[in-house]
Design an enzyme around this catalytic site. Sequence first.
Site, PDB file in Angstrom:
ATOM      1  N   LYS A 153      36.925  39.295  40.612  1.00  0.00           N
ATOM      2  CA  LYS A 153      37.556  40.189  41.594  1.00  0.00           C
ATOM      3  C   LYS A 153      36.788  41.488  41.786  1.00  0.00           C
ATOM      4  O   LYS A 153      36.885  42.123  42.833  1.00  0.00           O
ATOM      5  CB  LYS A 153      38.991  40.521  41.161  1.00  0.00           C
TER       6      LYS A 153
ATOM      7  N   GLU B 254      37.308  32.018  46.471  1.00  0.00           N
ATOM      8  CA  GLU B 254      38.712  31.610  46.574  1.00  0.00           C
ATOM      9  C   GLU B 254      39.541  32.091  45.394  1.00  0.00           C
ATOM     10  O   GLU B 254      40.649  32.592  45.546  1.00  0.00           O
ATOM     11  CB  GLU B 254      38.803  30.084  46.675  1.00  0.00           C
TER      12      GLU B 254
ATOM     13  N   VAL C 186      41.901  35.520  44.297  1.00  0.00           N
ATOM     14  CA  VAL C 186      43.323  35.750  44.580  1.00  0.00           C
ATOM     15  C   VAL C 186      44.066  34.431  44.417  1.00  0.00           C
ATOM     16  O   VAL C 186      43.701  33.434  45.035  1.00  0.00           O
ATOM     17  CB  VAL C 186      43.549  36.276  46.015  1.00  0.00           C
TER      18      VAL C 186
ATOM     19  N   LEU D 124      45.033  28.501  44.252  1.00  0.00           N
ATOM     20  CA  LEU D 124      45.789  28.397  45.507  1.00  0.00           C
ATOM     21  C   LEU D 124      44.880  28.738  46.697  1.00  0.00           C
ATOM     22  O   LEU D 124      44.042  29.627  46.591  1.00  0.00           O
ATOM     23  CB  LEU D 124      46.991  29.346  45.493  1.00  0.00           C
TER      24      LEU D 124
ATOM     25  N   GLY E 234      51.197  34.170  25.703  1.00  0.00           N
ATOM     26  CA  GLY E 234      49.842  34.274  26.241  1.00  0.00           C
ATOM     27  C   GLY E 234      49.781  34.568  27.726  1.00  0.00           C
ATOM     28  O   GLY E 234      48.730  34.439  28.350  1.00  0.00           O
TER      29      GLY E 234
ATOM     30  N   LYS F  53      43.758  42.348  44.087  1.00  0.00           N
ATOM     31  CA  LYS F  53      43.975  41.170  44.944  1.00  0.00           C
ATOM     32  C   LYS F  53      44.407  41.583  46.350  1.00  0.00           C
ATOM     33  O   LYS F  53      43.946  41.013  47.347  1.00  0.00           O
ATOM     34  CB  LYS F  53      45.022  40.264  44.298  1.00  0.00           C
TER      35      LYS F  53
END
EC number: 1.1.1.3
Length: 372
Positions: A123, A150, A153, A157, A216, A234
């Site tokens: 990121k 991809e 974020v 997905l 975790g 994000k």
Amino acid sequence: MSGKTIYLGVIGVGGVGAHFLTQLSRLPNAPSLVLLARSSQTVTSPAPSYSPAIAPSDWQSAFSTSSSASYTQSGAWNPDQIAAYLSKAPGRAVLVDNTSDPTVADAYPLFLSKGISIVTPNKKAFSSSFNLWKNIFNTAASTSSLVYHESTVGAGLPVVSTLRDLVATGDRITRIEGVFSGTLSFLFNSFAPATAQSGVSAQKWSQVVAQAKDLGYTEPDPRDDLNGMDVARKVTILARIAGLEVQSPESFPVESLIPAKLRGLTSAAEFMQRLPDFDDQMEAIKNQAEAEGKIVRYVGRVDVEGKVVKVGLQQFDKDSAIAGLKGSDNIISFYTERYGKNPLIIQGAGAGGAVTAMGVTADLIKVLERLH
């Protein structure tokens, strides 16, 4: 996919990196893995032939001394060394950066300028300064190198690709809203569920944070989740894709869930020990929402038309899509001109090594198809 050999360098063999290498080993017509780097070691296929390739299914042994006859082993390489090596490969090269290292992210324009395409869940490259963002994509455009991110974020997905498709096809994005953190999704789904579970007593905020840490779901220091900066990064990425010139994740309001008196503590252990003292604050926020028949969730929001970006707590109706989230799922809603009042919604697991790696692997496949 067939034709010319494509040469692959991979940085990072931790949680996401290890899952990625497993997935890479199962790809038909996989690229030739010629560089594998972790924090203390770099393994490369000998130049100038760039062979034999490193077997992704047996990557651990490539770092062992017994394989030194087949590969060239070195200490940690800096980005300049990695770029120089990959740029001299006898074919197109791709770098997969599975780290969150800002130093590697800052070097993306260097890699791209040498014709090396990039696939990454990092990121930092896309949510730091707006100048770096522009530099990355301008350099890629001028060199015919490719950039796919991809998994920056929503893990695996299809969030970034969907938004890019909406923008590229001329739809007008009006608003983006969602739960972008698997950690914070779990915390609020547990702390303030939309429907109370029979026989389950309500938990205090500190108990939920402790449970998430034990499972975790949080970073080793939960403050790294509770400060909201992961969500801010994000949201910065999506806002930029939608056309807003967001300068940095610090350039808009981000609500921290860390009590002010605990922000300066040096250890995570001390933070966890003192967090129960502030349970009443979160309880009051939850009760205020419940008094209005609503629930509270931690969301990111981009008002594209109003050019307003913010991250923090927000109240939602109990029958809303966001209220219906379970576990640590993410949900992202795109409100656009074409989709009208009903947004395009993407929902599912937004964290985890395997699903994040899936997004990386899928991006790599797209890059390979375009390079071939």
